[in-house]
Design a protein around this motif. Sequence first.
Motif, PDB file in Angstrom:
ATOM      1  N   UNK A 112       1.080  -1.539   0.142  1.00  0.00           N
ATOM      2  CA  UNK A 112       0.098  -0.219  -0.044  1.00  0.00           C
ATOM      3  C   UNK A 112       1.195   1.495  -0.294  1.00  0.00           C
ATOM      4  N   UNK A 113       1.686   1.513   0.387  1.00  0.00           N
ATOM      5  CA  UNK A 113       2.803   2.163   0.920  1.00  0.00           C
ATOM      6  C   UNK A 113       3.531   2.857  -0.633  1.00  0.00           C
ATOM      7  N   UNK A 114       3.913   1.688  -0.625  1.00  0.00           N
ATOM      8  CA  UNK A 114       4.667   1.563  -2.325  1.00  0.00           C
ATOM      9  C   UNK A 114       3.913   2.653  -2.876  1.00  0.00           C
ATOM     10  N   UNK A 115       3.225   1.838  -3.335  1.00  0.00           N
ATOM     11  CA  UNK A 115       1.950   2.026  -4.730  1.00  0.00           C
ATOM     12  C   UNK A 115       1.447   3.742  -4.406  1.00  0.00           C
ATOM     13  N   UNK A 116       1.208   3.775  -2.749  1.00  0.00           N
ATOM     14  CA  UNK A 116       0.690   4.970  -2.631  1.00  0.00           C
ATOM     15  C   UNK A 116       2.095   6.348  -2.946  1.00  0.00           C
ATOM     16  N   UNK A 117       3.337   6.384  -2.715  1.00  0.00           N
ATOM     17  CA  UNK A 117       4.149   6.936  -2.724  1.00  0.00           C
ATOM     18  C   UNK A 117       4.782   7.461  -4.778  1.00  0.00           C
ATOM     19  N   UNK A 118       4.712   6.312  -5.157  1.00  0.00           N
ATOM     20  CA  UNK A 118       4.573   6.001  -6.518  1.00  0.00           C
ATOM     21  C   UNK A 118       3.723   6.894  -7.175  1.00  0.00           C
ATOM     22  N   UNK A 119       2.405   6.658  -6.655  1.00  0.00           N
ATOM     23  CA  UNK A 119       1.015   7.402  -7.154  1.00  0.00           C
ATOM     24  C   UNK A 119       1.546   8.821  -7.198  1.00  0.00           C
ATOM     25  N   UNK A 120       1.768   8.885  -5.547  1.00  0.00           N
ATOM     26  CA  UNK A 120       2.365  10.423  -5.196  1.00  0.00           C
ATOM     27  C   UNK A 120       3.285  11.620  -6.350  1.00  0.00           C
ATOM     28  N   UNK A 121       4.093  10.349  -6.495  1.00  0.00           N
ATOM     29  CA  UNK A 121       5.185  10.961  -7.814  1.00  0.00           C
ATOM     30  C   UNK A 121       4.251  11.401  -9.483  1.00  0.00           C
ATOM     31  N   UNK A 122       3.169  10.826  -9.245  1.00  0.00           N
ATOM     32  CA  UNK A 122       2.936  11.308 -10.845  1.00  0.00           C
ATOM     33  C   UNK A 122       2.216  12.655 -11.344  1.00  0.00           C
ATOM     34  N   UNK A 123       2.911  13.599 -12.554  1.00  0.00           N
ATOM     35  CA  UNK A 123       2.046  14.888 -12.288  1.00  0.00           C
ATOM     36  C   UNK A 123       0.648  14.562 -12.364  1.00  0.00           C
ATOM     37  N   UNK A 124       0.326  16.259 -11.402  1.00  0.00           N
ATOM     38  CA  UNK A 124      -1.064  15.504 -10.887  1.00  0.00           C
ATOM     39  C   UNK A 124      -2.025  15.551 -12.339  1.00  0.00           C
ATOM     40  N   UNK A 125      -1.972  15.803 -13.483  1.00  0.00           N
ATOM     41  CA  UNK A 125      -2.968  15.389 -14.444  1.00  0.00           C
ATOM     42  C   UNK A 125      -3.469  14.522 -14.740  1.00  0.00           C
ATOM     43  N   UNK A 126      -1.647  13.269 -14.907  1.00  0.00           N
ATOM     44  CA  UNK A 126      -2.123  12.209 -15.021  1.00  0.00           C
ATOM     45  C   UNK A 126      -2.303  11.184 -13.536  1.00  0.00           C
ATOM     46  N   UNK A 127      -1.948  11.956 -12.252  1.00  0.00           N
ATOM     47  CA  UNK A 127      -2.272  11.030 -11.097  1.00  0.00           C
ATOM     48  C   UNK A 127      -3.546  11.262 -10.694  1.00  0.00           C
ATOM     49  N   UNK A 128      -4.976  11.960 -11.192  1.00  0.00           N
ATOM     50  CA  UNK A 128      -6.106  12.218 -10.971  1.00  0.00           C
ATOM     51  C   UNK A 128      -6.846  11.314 -11.874  1.00  0.00           C
ATOM     52  N   UNK A 129      -6.225  11.707 -13.338  1.00  0.00           N
ATOM     53  CA  UNK A 129      -6.668  10.280 -14.084  1.00  0.00           C
ATOM     54  C   UNK A 129      -6.569   9.230 -13.313  1.00  0.00           C
ATOM     55  N   UNK A 130      -5.825   8.396 -12.929  1.00  0.00           N
ATOM     56  CA  UNK A 130      -4.917   7.533 -12.583  1.00  0.00           C
ATOM     57  C   UNK A 130      -5.949   6.993 -11.405  1.00  0.00           C
ATOM     58  N   UNK A 131      -6.346   7.713 -10.276  1.00  0.00           N
ATOM     59  CA  UNK A 131      -7.066   8.161  -9.148  1.00  0.00           C
ATOM     60  C   UNK A 131      -8.620   7.637  -9.376  1.00  0.00           C
ATOM     61  N   UNK A 132      -9.365   8.373 -10.585  1.00  0.00           N
ATOM     62  CA  UNK A 132     -10.243   8.609 -10.758  1.00  0.00           C
ATOM     63  C   UNK A 132     -11.129   6.958 -11.517  1.00  0.00           C
ATOM     64  N   UNK A 133      -9.966   6.630 -12.342  1.00  0.00           N
ATOM     65  CA  UNK A 133     -10.645   5.351 -13.010  1.00  0.00           C
ATOM     66  C   UNK A 133     -10.176   4.268 -12.325  1.00  0.00           C
ATOM     67  N   UNK A 134      -8.887   4.127 -11.825  1.00  0.00           N
ATOM     68  CA  UNK A 134      -8.435   3.035 -11.097  1.00  0.00           C
ATOM     69  C   UNK A 134      -8.679   2.960  -9.899  1.00  0.00           C
ATOM     70  N   UNK A 135      -8.760   3.701  -9.049  1.00  0.00           N
ATOM     71  CA  UNK A 135      -9.122   3.195  -7.307  1.00  0.00           C
ATOM     72  C   UNK A 135     -10.371   3.951  -7.074  1.00  0.00           C
ATOM     73  N   UNK A 136     -11.015   5.307  -7.934  1.00  0.00           N
ATOM     74  CA  UNK A 136     -12.012   5.548  -7.834  1.00  0.00           C
ATOM     75  C   UNK A 136     -13.293   4.762  -8.516  1.00  0.00           C
ATOM     76  N   UNK A 137     -12.303   4.445  -9.280  1.00  0.00           N
ATOM     77  CA  UNK A 137     -13.542   3.695 -10.680  1.00  0.00           C
ATOM     78  C   UNK A 137     -14.682   4.179 -11.288  1.00  0.00           C
ATOM     79  N   UNK A 138     -14.455   5.372 -11.336  1.00  0.00           N
ATOM     80  CA  UNK A 138     -15.246   6.158 -12.357  1.00  0.00           C
ATOM     81  C   UNK A 138     -15.091   5.466 -13.905  1.00  0.00           C
ATOM     82  N   UNK A 139     -16.860   5.512 -15.101  1.00  0.00           N
ATOM     83  CA  UNK A 139     -15.877   5.493 -15.717  1.00  0.00           C
ATOM     84  C   UNK A 139     -15.251   6.601 -16.898  1.00  0.00           C
ATOM     85  N   UNK A 140     -14.770   6.496 -18.090  1.00  0.00           N
ATOM     86  CA  UNK A 140     -14.317   6.560 -18.749  1.00  0.00           C
ATOM     87  C   UNK A 140     -14.897   8.298 -19.516  1.00  0.00           C
TER      88      UNK A 140
END
Length: 200
Positions: free
Chosen positions: A133-161
Amino acid sequence: MTAIPHDAALVARLRAKDDDAFEALLRTHMPRLLRVARRFLQNEEDARDAVQDAFISAFRSIDRFESGSTLATWLHRIVVNASLMKLRTRRRHPEEEIDDALLPKFAADGHQVEPSTPWSMSAEEMAAQSEMRELVRGCIEQLPETHRVVLIMRDLEEMSTEETAKALGITPAAVKVRLHRARQALRTQIDRCLKEGRRS
């Protein structure tokens, strides 16, 4: 999805401006929604502000709640929007692209130059395991904001495209491109951390 009876009773009390109902709403949903806001904002104070704004917005707009969805789903959507609004208001620099060093390199024959470590789990499944968990969270936090937000919305929050595109004001195609690049970069970062961990 039909609203559950508990939702209907709570909504009726909220519409009657029952303060105890608002307290019950906070107690029931605050912990989960705070986790959602933290994923987007990476700052405890901003996350709490976003959730507070979301609850105030929900309380004011409860008359527009549609019984076709659950209260939890409706609140989730409001918190995501409040978090995105907070990101927009604090953004002071141009959008960043993902560092090319984090994207896979391909030889002329189309094969990947440095093979990735085989994975049997999705990013969401890895994040759910305590040792990752901590490893993945830390790696996600290092992504540029615009890409991090899309990853969170699609893969973690399970929102549709389509939901993601609408919330961000971009095209579904742009969501797909950002998500693909974010997943590639995340995989590269995690691969590096795992390899470094095995060497240490």
